[in-house]
Write a protein that holds these residues in place. Sequence first.
Motif, short mmCIF file in Angstrom:
data_model
loop_
_atom_site.label_atom_id
_atom_site.label_comp_id
_atom_site.label_asym_id
_atom_site.label_seq_id
_atom_site.Cartn_x
_atom_site.Cartn_y
_atom_site.Cartn_z
N UNK A 137 -26.20 40.61 -9.92
CA UNK A 137 -27.67 40.79 -9.01
C UNK A 137 -27.84 39.59 -8.22
N UNK B 230 -27.24 36.32 -8.37
CA UNK B 230 -27.33 34.96 -8.76
C UNK B 230 -26.42 33.98 -8.71
N UNK C 26 -30.25 37.59 -4.32
CA UNK C 26 -31.16 38.25 -5.30
C UNK C 26 -32.23 39.17 -5.11
N UNK C 27 -32.89 38.86 -4.16
CA UNK C 27 -34.12 39.25 -3.73
C UNK C 27 -33.66 40.60 -3.12
N UNK D 160 -32.40 43.15 -5.66
CA UNK D 160 -33.45 43.79 -6.33
C UNK D 160 -34.27 45.04 -5.44
N UNK E 146 -33.27 42.83 -13.85
CA UNK E 146 -32.59 42.25 -14.86
C UNK E 146 -33.40 41.34 -15.57
N UNK F 272 -33.46 38.00 -18.37
CA UNK F 272 -32.55 36.79 -18.84
C UNK F 272 -32.49 36.55 -20.21
N UNK G 87 -37.35 34.13 -18.84
CA UNK G 87 -38.09 33.38 -17.73
C UNK G 87 -38.92 34.35 -17.21
N UNK H 147 -43.12 41.67 -9.10
CA UNK H 147 -41.91 42.66 -8.66
C UNK H 147 -42.66 43.71 -7.79
N UNK I 60 -41.86 43.56 -16.90
CA UNK I 60 -41.67 43.10 -15.42
C UNK I 60 -40.73 43.79 -14.63
N UNK J 43 -41.00 29.89 -11.70
CA UNK J 43 -39.72 30.02 -12.08
C UNK J 43 -39.02 30.55 -10.58
N UNK K 38 -35.98 30.85 -9.46
CA UNK K 38 -35.00 31.88 -9.54
C UNK K 38 -35.22 33.27 -10.11
N UNK K 39 -36.17 33.34 -11.10
CA UNK K 39 -36.87 34.42 -11.75
C UNK K 39 -37.43 35.22 -10.64
N UNK K 40 -38.10 34.27 -9.73
CA UNK K 40 -39.28 35.16 -8.70
C UNK K 40 -38.03 35.84 -7.81
N UNK K 41 -37.09 35.28 -7.43
CA UNK K 41 -35.86 35.81 -6.37
C UNK K 41 -35.54 37.01 -6.92
N UNK K 42 -35.23 37.03 -8.32
CA UNK K 42 -34.71 38.28 -9.05
C UNK K 42 -35.73 39.41 -8.94
N UNK K 43 -37.00 39.18 -8.78
CA UNK K 43 -37.94 40.35 -8.76
C UNK K 43 -38.47 40.44 -7.36
N UNK K 44 -37.53 39.89 -6.37
CA UNK K 44 -37.80 40.37 -4.97
C UNK K 44 -38.60 39.52 -4.08
N UNK K 45 -38.98 38.36 -4.53
CA UNK K 45 -39.72 37.46 -3.82
C UNK K 45 -38.85 36.75 -2.87
N UNK K 46 -39.25 36.79 -1.55
CA UNK K 46 -38.51 36.07 -0.86
C UNK K 46 -38.81 34.33 -0.83
#
Lengths: 235, 315
Positions: A48, A50, A70-71, A74, A80, A82, A86, A100, A147, B189, B191-199
């Motif tokens: 993903x 990271x 990552x974005x 997504x 994903x 963790x 997180x 999301x 989420x 967070x 990194x977690x924000x980026x992982x759910x699509x936040x720029x």
Amino acid sequence: MLRIEGLRKNFGGLKALDGLDFEVPPRSILGVLGMNGSGKTTMLNCINGVYIASSGSIQLDGKELTGLKPAQIFDRGVGRTFQVPRVFSRMTLWDNLAVPLLSRSMTRAERDEIRATWLKKVHLFDLRHNYAEELSGGQQKLLELARIMVSRPKLVLLDEPFAGVNPTLSRLLIDVIRDMPGETGCSVVLVSHDLTSIYELSHDIIVMHEGRILARGDAETVQSNPDVVEAYLGA
Amino acid sequence: MENARDSRVRVMVWAGVVAALTLGFAIVPFLTDNLSFMFYMMLWIIMASAFNFVAGLAGYMPFGYVAFYGVGAYATGILYKTLEFPIPLALIGAGLTGATVGLLLAPTLRLRGVYFGIVSLALAMAAKLTISLMPADLTGGSLGLILSSANDPLAAYYAMFVVLLLLLATATWLSMSRTGTALRAIRDDQEAAAVVGVNVVSTRMKAWISAAVFPALVGGVEAWYTNAIDLESSFNLLITAKSIVYAMAGGLGYLVGPILGSGLLYGVDQLIWRQFPTLNLLLLGVIIVLLMLMLPRGIVGAFAQRFSKLRKYIP
Ligand SMILES: Nc1ncnc2c1ncn2[C@@H]1O[C@H](COP(=O)(O)OP(=O)(O)OP(=O)(O)O)[C@@H](O)[C@H]1O
Ligand SMILES: [Mg+2]
């Protein structure tokens, strides 16, 4: 659906991933076993975005994911969770699930409906106005799953979803995960130390060892593989 | 749905706060001869609220926040005196200068936590030094700039009022839009924000630039109000300190936090100042320490923790 070829990741001299090849077919659950430090989390981090893979290819429906952020990954439909949850700790559960959906074009009613559906599925709907930091560690894992699922991902990467979750919640989680491919059409990569749930849920299993795949197959094949017994189960 | 009602109530509470501030500060000049107190009340509300954009919503602690204020003051002075801009244009220039400095410093957003804070502080000192090295006929050198020809306290008061309205509009946008949700996620967070699509980069840039423009405008308007600009007061670290303390005392992360914190603490500050001129700083320090010890999340934050049922209504 997901196809990984020759995936390597080095940290300095350490070969955390040393050439992985595998595929995850549509609507299936791939279980990933492996001892501490065998590279499971690193593999998810590479998929993903990271981490940037040192070499190799990661394709989702034939499209290359390596090199994307990552974005962006997504947005291609990869979600994903963790290993250590997180969540957005100072936001309410309801707002956690809004994040999301920010980049998705949905009406407000659609957004509210899918958030309510998933919060109910993981038994957190009544707590929706609480801050995420007020949840137990196990509940935070459930929230993380909800989420990611509200965004209707094509591929879901779950890192130790059962760790620190009590048996009742674990049972709930197993049922939710089992139904995900059928209900939403997604595929799942399920990393876990929990042998029972891996055997129960996975259509296919890989066992990792020092960044490589030691064995693969269904639950029976893996369980009876002498290398696995020696390196993993015997440990 | 129930949630829609909750957020409507929150919006209404915020609308009430905005209406009260607008009305209150609009009519004050007709009720008193002493504009100063209310002028500085607005100043601190703006400074603390804009600080909240970057600290409370995006999770950065710019200890060098005063740099934007100082740069805004000097931009106004130079544009007015040397380039003979009319004051309104000079103030717009100050805002643009603040935005430009914000853009130039944007790469520092890659740093986190205390590293970001320290670099920000160092850059504020660098900004002060840069201005002190500029030609004296531009900046007035160590004497600073005197803008007495523009003297018009009432007009300056209303200029600050306009900045306050802009701030309230920006606060509404930053907090209640999708951008606000994304910012809070990044704060909690990244990194977690980026992982759910936040720029992450573009979202925090919006908060950062907003947090740069307002102190620059405020610095410019204050220069106009007092008719004086000099390095020591324009880059006084107390300005950062007070912005932080007022915002934190009220409660970072809530729109009403910095407003309440500035209103209360600035009032207390003035009261102490009048009663105990010599002990002023000491007493203020004690009050701040007590506040931080007893209410680490500020007044609004503590209220939200105590009355968790009500917090969904707090803007
Ligand atoms: N960011 C990093 N920097 C340096 N080394 C790392 C980094 N991340 C992982 N590693 C190393 O890579 C190896 C694989 O780690 P990884 O976290 O992928 O293991 P894992 O299979 O998930 O283990 P566990 O079951 O304990 O979660 C370990 O030796 C770890 O120390
Ligand atoms: Mg791991």
